[in-house]
Write an enzyme that holds these catalytic residues in place. Structure first.
Site, PDB file in Angstrom:
ATOM      1  N   ALA A   1      -9.372  15.576  -1.457  1.00 33.06           N
ATOM      2  CA  ALA A   1      -9.214  15.195  -0.052  1.00 33.06           C
ATOM      3  C   ALA A   1      -9.506  16.364   0.873  1.00 33.06           C
ATOM      4  CB  ALA A   1      -7.803  14.664   0.179  1.00 33.06           C
TER       5      ALA A   1
ATOM      6  N   TYR B   1       0.876  -1.171   0.000  1.00 34.70           N
ATOM      7  CA  TYR B   1       0.000   0.000   0.000  1.00 34.70           C
ATOM      8  C   TYR B   1       0.914   1.221   0.000  1.00 34.70           C
ATOM      9  CZ  TYR B   1      -4.134   2.734   1.551  1.00 34.70           C
ATOM     10  OH  TYR B   1      -5.160   3.638   1.662  1.00 34.70           O
TER      11      TYR B   1
ATOM     12  N   ALA C   1      -7.074  22.441  -1.430  1.00 35.06           N
ATOM     13  CA  ALA C   1      -8.524  22.430  -1.634  1.00 35.06           C
ATOM     14  C   ALA C   1      -8.910  21.515  -2.788  1.00 35.06           C
ATOM     15  CB  ALA C   1      -9.029  23.852  -1.877  1.00 35.06           C
ATOM     16  N   GLY C   2      -8.276  20.349  -2.833  1.00 38.53           N
ATOM     17  CA  GLY C   2      -8.630  19.344  -3.821  1.00 38.53           C
ATOM     18  C   GLY C   2      -9.649  18.371  -3.268  1.00 38.53           C
TER      19      GLY C   2
ATOM     20  N   ASN D   1       0.804  12.393   0.847  1.00 40.47           N
ATOM     21  CA  ASN D   1       1.697  11.271   0.633  1.00 40.47           C
ATOM     22  C   ASN D   1       1.974  11.150  -0.860  1.00 40.47           C
ATOM     23  OD1 ASN D   1      -0.566   9.752  -0.468  1.00 40.47           O
ATOM     24  ND2 ASN D   1      -1.180   9.290   1.627  1.00 40.47           N
TER      25      ASN D   1
ATOM     26  N   LYS E   1      -5.532  -1.753  -1.924  1.00 36.47           N
ATOM     27  CA  LYS E   1      -6.592  -1.410  -0.980  1.00 36.47           C
ATOM     28  C   LYS E   1      -7.486  -2.609  -0.692  1.00 36.47           C
ATOM     29  CE  LYS E   1      -7.444   2.757  -0.172  1.00 36.47           C
ATOM     30  NZ  LYS E   1      -7.750   4.180  -0.028  1.00 36.47           N
TER      31      LYS E   1
ATOM     32  N   ASN F   1      -6.050   5.675   6.084  1.00 30.42           N
ATOM     33  CA  ASN F   1      -7.460   5.347   5.833  1.00 30.42           C
ATOM     34  C   ASN F   1      -7.801   3.908   6.180  1.00 30.42           C
ATOM     35  OD1 ASN F   1      -7.314   7.908   4.774  1.00 30.42           O
ATOM     36  ND2 ASN F   1      -8.430   7.430   2.903  1.00 30.42           N
TER      37      ASN F   1
END
Length: 575
Positions: free
Chosen positions: A319, A116, A316-317, A432, A188, A473
């Site tokens: 995420a 991951y 401000a994307g 990240n 994931k 997450n």
């Protein structure tokens, strides 16, 4: 339990019982060894070797799973390069599903960063050079438009309960990666199994190959995906719509996990389909949930409330806006009105503070825009931008969250400006891979004399014995998705996500002592996955969203029955 519900519970658990009861197969010899879901390698018993024509194809020793895991561990430790470690672990996944997951579970903290983030990002970038056939999952490309239902039906099975899909436009912090995005799906899904017990045979990774805008891929003769610009506008929307309808038809009731879509499409897609199928976007809702849990835990440990914080989000994307949306919901749950809640959050993008007059920002970011009148008299840069330093100096935030991928953005002057008005700032550099983090925890703690509460998006080593919490997450989405599959949840609502993040917040050490880590240890992720699943399941039953359970007891039965563990079960001949 009513008989209809009992039947549904049994059906929901049917696939999960793999690993708990004997399995039947017609395969023999090399065909059996080449089937990852059935292969045991040296763990086949002497009797199984005789029955299934395996004699002579395996060494003499009949070993246990623990011995196999130890052999893999010794081999893994002898490999120094992360990309080579990934290749080794990926080979396990392709050859032996049980051994792969047992190895990952036994050595979680060492192996999870390889399968991951952060290593998977580098692996994806090398996909054109390393691609091998077969590759787990489906590649649905734009040239198949009009036939997606047929292709999906051919490449899936009726036991699929969760589809993890990407169009690979916004992979981690590295952007458009084309069909290499299959690796983020595979990684994931491994986390789903590791941290919640979701059966690996009940999931399907899918890449929607709508082209790529990355010139290096378009010009690469080895790139195996479509070498054409990405679909846009009506053509893109029609392709996504056809895909969703294909899933609804071929895999009715399956949960859709949307992953790493672009900043201009991710929220639009989620909003469009979340009531059509049980849908969840981890970049928006998972990142938001984990970050919100960290902030809630920090506030609780400091004896404060969320409603009293001043929150600056840098980035401000997808995420960043998702985190803001989640925090706005939690602020209102503490009694603030919608307008009052919005006054507690300032969004900053690379172009500076987002206001109602900002251009070149997404609609979601514009929703967070401040009234330009508020900033009259604020200093501007030479280009007229109110940058992060300016905003921090003016706002004096108590919480600073980074999703910008601007390495080092949380500089010493920024952090010290926070500290001048807040004794214990909460600072989350979440970008990240690791080299894109807004700050290193060691620096933040040095600049604040250890008073800041810090959690990162990527793994960092302890600092003078102090553990760095990772806002991973994996503490939220596995439990949420597992509960959705196990209970047949019909819609993934904000209330379900909030139930999961509140359960997570209570598991964070800093919620009890602010000097402790602001996230749990990764090794605790499997236990927390079940805690989150329990909370989501209870909320789903109360809201009437669970097809397979109507009471809390039935919900727990569904979760228990669906939990898969990496153990070998006997094989018997299919008659």
């Amino acid at each position: 339990m009513p008989e209809t519900v009992r039947t549904m519970v049994l059906l929901s658990a049917e696939t999960a019982l793999v690993g708990k009861a004997p399995r039947q197969t017609e395969l023999r010899g090399l065909e059996l060894l080449r089937q990852p879901a059935l292969n045991k390698g040296t763990a086949f018993s002497a009797e199984e070797r005789r029955i299934f024509a395996l004699e002579g194809l395996l060494p003499a020793q009949c070993e246990g799973l623990d011995q196999q895991v130890e052999r893999c561990w010794q081999a893994f430790q002898s490999i120094n390069q992360p990309l080579e470690q990934f290749s080794f672990v990926d080979g396990l996944r392709r050859s032996n599903v049980v051994l792969f997951h047992a190895f990952l579970r036994t050595h979680l903290e060492a192996v999870l960063p390889v399968v991951y983030t952060p290593t998977v990002g580098a692996v994806i970038q090398r996909f054109s050079q390393t691609y091998r056939t077969p590759q787990d999952g489906l590649f649905l490309n734009a040239s198949q438009a009009g036939r997606l239902e047929q292709v999906l039906r051919t490449g899936s099975n009726a036991g699929i309960g969760l589809v993890l899909v990407t169009d690979a436009e916004g992979i981690l912090g590295i952007g458009d990666q084309g069909v290499g995005g299959i690796h983020i799906c595979q990684g994931k899904l491994a986390v789903y199994t590791l941290c919640a017990g979701l059966n690996p045979e009940s999931v399907l990774p899918v890449v929607l190959d709508v082209g790529t805008n990355r010139e290096s891929l378009l010009n690469d003769p080895l790139y195996p995906g479509l070498r054409q610009p990405r679909l846009q506008g009506a053509a893109y929307a029609a392709f996504i719509d056809e895909f969703v309808e294909a899933v609804a038809t071929v895999l009715p009731g399956a949960c859709l996990h949307w992953e790493d879509f672009g900043r201009n499409t991710a929220k639009t897609i989620l909003d469009r389909y979340r009531n059509r199928l049980p849908s969840f976007n981890d970049d928006i809702q998972g990142t938001s949930g984990v970050a919100s849990a960290a902030v809630l835990a920090g506030c609780q440990g400091l004896g404060q409330q969320l409603r009293d914080q001043r929150i600056v989000i840098f980035g401000a994307g997808t995420a960043g806006c998702g985190i803001a949306e989640g925090l706005l919901r939690l602020l209102q749950a503490e009694g603030l009105s919608a307008s009052e809640a919005k006054q507690r959050i300032w969004a900053v993008d690379r172009c500076g503070l987002v206001t109602r007059e900002s251009v070149d920002v997404s609609p979601a970011a514009l929703e967070l825009g401040r009234d330009p009148a508020e900033t009259e008299g604020w200093p501007r840069s030479s280009s007229g931008v109110m940058d992060l330093q300016t905003v921090v100096d003016q706002v004096k935030p108590t919480v600073l969250i980074g999703t910008s991928t601007v390495a080092g953005a949380f500089s010493q002057p920024v952090v010290e400006s926070m500290l001048s008005a807040c004794e214990h700032p909460i600072i989350l550099p979440l970008s990240n891979p690791t080299h894109l983090a807004e700050a290193a925890p060691a620096d933040v703690w040095r600049w604040t004399d250890g008073r800041a509460l810090v959690a990162t998006g990527s793994p960092f080593k302890p600092v003078n014995g102090r553990v760095v919490g990772q806002c991973n997450n994996c503490f939220l989405f596995p439990g949420l998705g597992f509960a959705a599959v196990a209970l047949g949840i019909t819609r993934i609502t904000d209330a379900l996500i909030d139930a999961g993040l509140h359960a997570l917040a209570q598991q964070i050490p800093a919620s009890r002592n602010p000097s402790e880590a602001l996230m749990p240890a990764l090794c605790d992720a499997p236990r927390i996955g079940r805690v989150v699943a329990d909370a989501v399941a209870m909320e789903a039953v109360e809201a009437g969203l669970a097809r397979f359970a109507r009471t809390p007891d039935e919900a727990m039965q569904c979760l228990d029955a669906a939990e898969w563990t990496p153990t070998y079960q006997p094989l018997i001949e299919k008659v």
